[in-house]
Scaffold this motif. Structure first.
Motif, mmCIF file in Angstrom:
data_model
loop_
_atom_site.group_PDB
_atom_site.id
_atom_site.type_symbol
_atom_site.label_atom_id
_atom_site.label_comp_id
_atom_site.label_asym_id
_atom_site.label_seq_id
_atom_site.Cartn_x
_atom_site.Cartn_y
_atom_site.Cartn_z
ATOM 1 N N LEU A 66 0.828 -1.208 0.000
ATOM 2 C CA LEU A 66 0.000 0.000 0.000
ATOM 3 C C LEU A 66 0.865 1.262 0.000
ATOM 4 O O LEU A 66 0.510 2.256 -0.639
ATOM 5 C CB LEU A 66 -0.934 -0.013 1.214
ATOM 6 C CG LEU A 66 -2.010 -1.103 1.206
ATOM 7 C CD1 LEU A 66 -2.867 -1.022 2.457
ATOM 8 C CD2 LEU A 66 -2.885 -1.009 -0.044
ATOM 9 N N TYR A 70 0.640 3.978 -2.940
ATOM 10 C CA TYR A 70 0.359 5.386 -2.601
ATOM 11 C C TYR A 70 1.440 6.305 -3.160
ATOM 12 O O TYR A 70 1.147 7.369 -3.706
ATOM 13 C CB TYR A 70 0.270 5.525 -1.081
ATOM 14 C CG TYR A 70 0.206 6.956 -0.605
ATOM 15 C CD1 TYR A 70 -0.975 7.681 -0.666
ATOM 16 C CD2 TYR A 70 1.344 7.589 -0.100
ATOM 17 C CE1 TYR A 70 -1.027 9.000 -0.238
ATOM 18 C CE2 TYR A 70 1.307 8.895 0.334
ATOM 19 C CZ TYR A 70 0.112 9.604 0.269
ATOM 20 O OH TYR A 70 0.072 10.915 0.695
ATOM 21 N N GLN A 73 0.899 6.599 -6.940
ATOM 22 C CA GLN A 73 -0.324 7.311 -7.291
ATOM 23 C C GLN A 73 -0.214 8.811 -7.012
ATOM 24 O O GLN A 73 -0.590 9.639 -7.826
ATOM 25 C CB GLN A 73 -1.510 6.719 -6.518
ATOM 26 C CG GLN A 73 -2.836 7.418 -6.778
ATOM 27 C CD GLN A 73 -3.289 7.286 -8.226
ATOM 28 O OE1 GLN A 73 -2.994 6.297 -8.879
ATOM 29 N NE2 GLN A 73 -4.010 8.273 -8.723
ATOM 30 N N ARG A 74 0.346 9.162 -5.847
ATOM 31 C CA ARG A 74 0.481 10.571 -5.479
ATOM 32 C C ARG A 74 1.824 11.167 -5.888
ATOM 33 O O ARG A 74 2.057 12.350 -5.667
ATOM 34 C CB ARG A 74 0.297 10.715 -3.963
ATOM 35 C CG ARG A 74 -1.049 10.228 -3.442
ATOM 36 C CD ARG A 74 -2.202 10.997 -4.078
ATOM 37 N NE ARG A 74 -2.127 12.400 -3.765
ATOM 38 C CZ ARG A 74 -2.671 12.962 -2.685
ATOM 39 N NH1 ARG A 74 -3.342 12.207 -1.817
ATOM 40 N NH2 ARG A 74 -2.555 14.252 -2.467
#
Length: 274
Positions: A66, A70, A73-74
């Motif tokens: 995760l 993350y 994605q960010r």
């Protein structure tokens, strides 16, 4: 915001989500095993450490996956660095287990054979060893570890070939044995022709191959994850390097002193995003 390769970014996110699902499956298996063994107090005490390892491995896998997803994605550097470090540690740990196992694999069969021969004869072995041997014979349809003579003159019922189809297929044989009660006769028993050790050796070899394949495969995936995260970090750092922005200053009034003029330009830098 930094610009990353869209295709590589999506592959990396899918890669992490897949491992998050794998971590969830490990946690689920640990939970199912805990509920199964918890019925028996003795077995539960013996399996506690194994379930703890499964919970830790599953939880850490989910967390790291995760974090990596993350970060991609960010488009954040710190989560990607954490993921990169975790992948290198995981790859090293998996290879630390798999390489010695691969080196020991050729010697495993000889050690296994020596261990089994130390239990012979089976008719004089401890009751626990005899129970395990008979259970193996019933499951694998075999008789004796290396020969039916491993039981001496006390061939157990687990050796008996009771299925007519096995007899037709040639998996059974008649053997002579001496009976303490019928000393003047020469009775016969129909037993399984196959001995147990070759079958056990085959399954052990397959299990070791699966073990090595899984561990080397996971190590390769961890290394692949590290490489992709390193590429994303390189793209991220390249796109967030401070770029000077030049602003020209308009001409000053003629009456001002030339030595008190401000600079003709000002450099501003975009701060790298963390």
């Amino acid at each position: 915001m930094a610009k990353l390769n869209v295709c590589l970014k999506r592959i990396f996110i899918f890669f992490n989500l897949f491992f998050a699902v794998v971590g969830g499956l490990i946690l689920g298996l640990g939970l199912v095993g805990r509920l199964f063994y918890q019925r028996n107090t003795a077995e539960w005490e013996n399996q506690t450490s194994g379930f703890t390892v499964m919970f830790v491995v599953g939880g850490v896998t989910i967390a790291i996956s995760l974090v990596g997803a993350y970060g991609a994605q960010r488009e954040k550097r710190i989560p990607l660095i954490v993921f990169l470090t975790a992948c290198f540690v995981a790859c090293f740990g998996l290879l630390r287990l798999a390489v010695p196992a691969a080196i020991y694999h050729p010697m495993l069969e000889n050690d296994m054979e020596g261990m089994f021969r130390a239990k012979l004869p089976l008719n004089k072995a401890p009751p626990g060893v005899q129970e395990v041997a008979e259970s193996i014979q019933q499951t694998l349809k075999c008789c004796g570890l290396f020969s039916y003579t491993d039981w001496g003159h006390d061939i157990p019922n687990s050796c008996l070939c009771q299925d007519s189809e096995d007899e037709i297929e040639g998996k059974c044989q008649y053997v002579q044995y001496q009976s303490m009660l019928l000393s003047f006769t020469d009775p016969q028993k129909l037993i399984y022709k196959q001995t147990c050790f070759p079958v056990l050796k085959f399954y052990l070899s397959k299990a070791m191959d699966i073990f090595l394949g899984v561990f080397f495969g996971l190590a390769a995936l961890a290394l692949l994850g590290a490489v992709i995260s390193a590429v994303l970090l390189a793209q991220l750092m390249k796109s967030t390097v401070g770029v000077p922005v030049v602003f020209s200053v308009s001409s000053l009034p003629a009456k001002r002193n030339i030595w008190s003029q401000p600079p003709k330009y000002t450099e501003l830098y975009n701060e790298p995003e963390k």
